[in-house]
Design a protein around this motif. Structure first.
Motif, mmCIF file in Angstrom:
data_model
loop_
_atom_site.group_PDB
_atom_site.id
_atom_site.type_symbol
_atom_site.label_atom_id
_atom_site.label_comp_id
_atom_site.label_asym_id
_atom_site.label_seq_id
_atom_site.Cartn_x
_atom_site.Cartn_y
_atom_site.Cartn_z
ATOM 1 N N ARG A 129 -2.248 0.713 -6.912
ATOM 2 C CA ARG A 129 -1.191 1.484 -6.362
ATOM 3 C C ARG A 129 -0.549 0.527 -5.161
ATOM 4 N N SER A 130 -1.581 -0.161 -4.309
ATOM 5 C CA SER A 130 -0.737 -1.000 -3.512
ATOM 6 C C SER A 130 0.062 -2.220 -4.276
ATOM 7 N N LEU A 131 -0.658 -2.796 -5.164
ATOM 8 C CA LEU A 131 0.089 -3.868 -5.923
ATOM 9 C C LEU A 131 1.436 -3.421 -6.491
ATOM 10 N N LEU A 132 1.695 -2.060 -6.920
ATOM 11 C CA LEU A 132 2.921 -1.672 -7.378
ATOM 12 C C LEU A 132 3.961 -1.644 -6.359
ATOM 13 N N ARG A 133 3.564 -1.915 -5.048
ATOM 14 C CA ARG A 133 4.627 -1.515 -4.044
ATOM 15 C C ARG A 133 4.848 -3.361 -3.550
ATOM 16 N N ASN A 134 4.240 -4.207 -4.177
ATOM 17 C CA ASN A 134 4.428 -5.555 -3.952
ATOM 18 C C ASN A 134 5.570 -5.917 -4.480
ATOM 19 N N ALA A 162 -6.508 -6.975 -9.143
ATOM 20 C CA ALA A 162 -7.426 -6.014 -8.505
ATOM 21 C C ALA A 162 -8.916 -6.216 -8.819
ATOM 22 N N GLY A 163 -9.243 -7.023 -9.629
ATOM 23 C CA GLY A 163 -10.849 -7.403 -9.957
ATOM 24 C C GLY A 163 -11.037 -8.480 -9.136
ATOM 25 N N LEU A 197 -10.364 -8.421 -5.753
ATOM 26 C CA LEU A 197 -10.353 -7.909 -4.431
ATOM 27 C C LEU A 197 -11.705 -6.814 -4.506
ATOM 28 N N PRO A 198 -13.180 -7.462 -4.216
ATOM 29 C CA PRO A 198 -14.171 -6.939 -4.042
ATOM 30 C C PRO A 198 -14.403 -5.928 -3.089
ATOM 31 N N GLY A 199 -14.947 -4.670 -3.581
ATOM 32 C CA GLY A 199 -15.270 -3.451 -2.596
ATOM 33 C C GLY A 199 -13.959 -2.706 -2.631
ATOM 34 N N VAL A 200 -12.691 -2.892 -3.206
ATOM 35 C CA VAL A 200 -11.573 -2.230 -3.136
ATOM 36 C C VAL A 200 -11.552 -1.419 -4.673
ATOM 37 N N PRO A 201 -11.547 -0.245 -4.537
ATOM 38 C CA PRO A 201 -11.378 0.757 -5.847
ATOM 39 C C PRO A 201 -10.002 0.243 -6.402
ATOM 40 N N GLU A 202 -10.441 -0.048 -7.878
ATOM 41 C CA GLU A 202 -9.175 -0.386 -8.618
ATOM 42 C C GLU A 202 -8.042 0.348 -8.491
ATOM 43 N N ALA A 203 -8.190 1.621 -8.587
ATOM 44 C CA ALA A 203 -6.893 2.450 -8.631
ATOM 45 C C ALA A 203 -5.937 2.317 -7.111
#
Length: 714
Positions: free
Chosen positions: A381-386, A368-369, A371-377
């Motif tokens: 949530r997106s990565l949990l579905r990967n 998540a760190g 991915l600049p500009g993307v809120p970490e939360a």
């Protein structure tokens, strides 16, 4: 004689001299005061418990404090109701003060604060147990009562100075101890608090710092000391009471635990956890003895415990290749150095499955760190579905099951060789099993080690279920708050700033909606652990104990001469080898249980195998010689004894096919340690085997008898 005296004392005609009012009126007055205070105390405790139980439901620390207070008051109320007036054990009179001090199972004061009973564990009560003619500890006399059905049916006075005779003491040729030793046994250990001897009391009251070894032969009161020491330490040592860890008491087998079940409650302590080693792991109930002595020896070592821990560590290896993680915003590369960094996020000492959560969290944070500009939360949530990321991580740090870890060693010789490189080819083959989950007793310490290293999989699943429930509850509450915020159309919008706060959202979450986490009551840590028959513990089993007692505050009770597999080293050497450093040792040498006639037969049996065995000296003779006969006569022996004795217990040891009956147990030699019976019938003792194991089994079996021993052979 006063009415109070007549109500309390029920002395038989043969003890009419002891019924002299000059000897017992002072006691009767005290008993009247105790009776009145007991009735008031029972009423007060009942009222306080009713109030506590009617309090509205609480949570957190308040609920825990309330439950602890209910437990404490309930335990005291049960003791008062169980014993009533016979809470009083006896009295002592100081040489410089004629006013008696009465000793009780619990302390008791009247409404004005006057001391009616001194708790037996208090320092002021110590002379009652410890005073001797050689060291009277300032006492003039000591009196011990025998209670039957709530009335005094006998008492015994011991005098330490001539002044005791002037202040009302009844001299006996007998003593409370010898009278108790001659009494019949039952299915439960007798109440012996009133007859604790000075050598035993010194051990009971010893410091709890470090490990105290209590070594003593059969009948010396090791179990009595161990149980009373547990109760004493809970009273006297603030480090052990309340929420500070408590006490665990480990016995050798279930018949033993059933035998001692009444002792601690009779001392006002029902918070001590009691168990056998089998009960420390779920697989213990179905485990069978290890049939191969060589395999048992291999599994019993500390090195094999380390091998189990290496088996877990072998799967915690960061990938050595780069993973490209596809996201909705960009592809993120996770290289070998990244994997090493996130694996280092596992906190030292954390179990494998809990560390897995920490590493997974660190991995999500790393991606998540990037991915600049993307809120970490949002990124998380997106990565949990990967699915690809989850599958890769599962291979890198799999969720383990403790039984799979140990079973894997007995099914895969290559894995075993990697984790235990000191084993040779013969050892590796001996440890392999057609059914690797056919657990034996020797496996239990290894399963416990695996569980300690991996974590309880059910606990992890329960925690995940609870976290998922709370997450859903937070999401639901957020939706409600968002609706309230959107509806807050007042001019000042006073509610909205409050509702937007994170504290408000968290405080509104119903944490009771999540399932409560199950707690393993035997997992520890405990502030103090008492181990009886400790001479049988292997190094691996010691690791089970020490895992639950990080303070190393232990009472180690045993007899090296009763170790079935031998005990050639010293207690200090054994304990230091398993990692215990602060060690004190005490020895019990007086046999209170076994008469001289039986010990004369038993001593040569053990000394033939162990010439330096600590054989204790019997304190009494029974006048009953050891009897001999034919194995076919076992039922006749039992019939004759039962016909003559209306009370007492008997045990047949070593006979297959003999049926149990009322007051008669049938046990094997390995399940009689710690027990005692009026009659022991030992059948074909030569069949117990040769060497140390056979000699120990015969010695232990013979010394279970308190009155009569019968040896039968085919």
């Amino acid at each position: 004689m006063t009415a109070v005296t007549a109500d309390v004392f029920d002395l038989p005609a043969r003890l009419s001299a002891k019924a002299d009012p000059a000897l017992i009126d002072r006691d009767a007055q005290q008993f009247a005061a105790v009776t009145a205070r007991l009735e008031a105390s029972v009423a007060e405790l009942s009222d306080r418990l009713d109030v506590l139980r009617r309090l509205p439901g609480r949570s957190g620390q308040a609920a825990l404090d309330r439950d602890l207070e209910i437990h404490r008051l309930s335990a005291r109320l049960r003791t008062l109701r169980r014993f009533r007036l016979d809470l009083c054990l006896g009295r002592i009179v100081a040489a410089d003060d004629p006013e008696p001090v009465y000793i009780g199972r619990l302390g008791l004061t009247d409404a004005d604060g006057r001391r009616l009973l001194v708790d037996w564990r208090a320092e002021a009560a110590a002379p009652y147990f410890a005073a001797t003619l050689a060291d009277p500890m300032g006492l003039e006399s000591r009196r011990r009562y025998r209670w039957t059905g709530g009335r005094v049916t006998d008492y015994w006075d011991e005098v330490f100075t001539s002044g005791a005779l002037r202040h009302g003491a009844a001299l006996d040729e007998d003593s409370a101890l010898l009278a108790a030793l001659r009494g019949s046994r039952s299915a439960r250990m007798r109440d012996v608090l009133g007859t604790i001897q000075a050598d035993q009391d010194a051990i009971i009251r010893a410091s709890s710092h470090g490990a105290l070894v209590v070594d003593g032969g059969p009948g010396t009161g090791k179990t009595v000391v161990a149980l009373h020491r547990a109760a004493y330490l809970l009273y006297a040592d603030p480090r052990l009471s309340g929420r500070r860890g408590g006490v665990l008491f480990v016995g050798p087998h279930q018949p033993y635990l059933a035998y001692i079940a009444d002792v601690l409650p009779s001392l006002g302590e029902d918070g001590v956890r009691t168990c056998t080693l089998r009960e420390l792991v779920p697989e213990g109930a179905g485990a069978v003895p290890e049939p191969d002595p060589h395999v048992a020896a291999l599994k019993s070592s500390s090195a094999m415990v380390d091998a189990v821990e290496r088996a877990v560590a072998s799967v915690e290896r960061p990938p050595t290749t780069t993973l490209v993680v596809e996201t909705d915003w960009a592809d993120v590369a996770v290289g070998p150095a990244d994997w090493a960094d996130v694996f280092d996020a596992a906190e030292p000492g954390t179990t494998h499955d809990e560390a897995r959560d920490q590493v997974w969290d660190a991995l999500l944070g790393l991606i998540a760190g990037r991915l600049p500009g993307v809120p970490e939360a949002v990124a998380r949530r997106s990565l949990l579905r990967n699915e690809a990321l989850a599958e890769t991580f599962d291979r890198a740090w799999p969720l383990l099951d403790t039984v799979d870890v140990v079973a894997g060693l007995w099914a895969d010789a290559d894995l075993l060789s990697e984790c235990a490189p000191w084993l040779d080819g013969d050892d590796l083959r001996a440890l392999q099993r057609p059914d690797p989950r056919a657990w034996t007793v020797a496996d239990l310490p290894l399963l416990d080690a695996a569980r300690a290293r991996v974590g309880d999989p059910e606990s992890v699943r329960d925690r995940h279920r609870r976290e998922a429930t709370l997450a859903r509850e937070r999401e639901r509450m957020s939706e409600v708050l968002d609706y309230l915020i959107s509806a807050d159309d007042g001019d000042e919008q006073l509610i909205t700033p409050i509702l937007r706060g994170e504290d408000a959202r968290n405080s509104l979450v119903d944490r009771d909606a999540a399932p409560a986490l199950e707690v393993d009551r035997l997992a520890g840590p405990f502030a103090h652990v008492v181990i009886d028959e400790a001479q049988e513990l292997t190094d691996a089993e010691w690791r089970m104990i020490l895992r639950r007692c990080p303070s190393r505050s232990l009472t180690v009770v045993g007899d090296r001469a009763q170790a079935r597999h031998g005990f050639a080293e010293t207690w200090r050497g054994r304990l230091e080898r398993v990692g215990i450093r602060a060690i004190a040792e005490s020895s019990l040498t007086v046999n209170y249980r076994t008469p001289e006639e039986i010990m004369a037969e038993a001593a040569p049996v053990i000394r033939a195998a162990l010439p330096d065995a600590n054989v204790p000296t019997s304190v009494r003779r029974s006048g009953i010689p050891v009897a001999y006969g034919a194995a076919a006569d076992v039922d006749a022996v039992l019939d004759d004894w039962l016909a003559v004795h209306d009370e007492g217990t008997a045990c047949v040891i070593g006979a297959a096919g003999v049926a149990e009956r009322p007051r008669v147990r049938v046990l094997d030699p390995d399940h009689v340690k710690g027990l005692e019976f009026d009659l022991v019938v030992l059948v074909d003792p030569d069949r117990f085997g040769g060497g140390i194991e056979g000699a120990v089994d015969r010695y232990v079996a013979m010394t279970r008898a308190t009155q009569r021993l019968v040896l039968l052979t085919s």
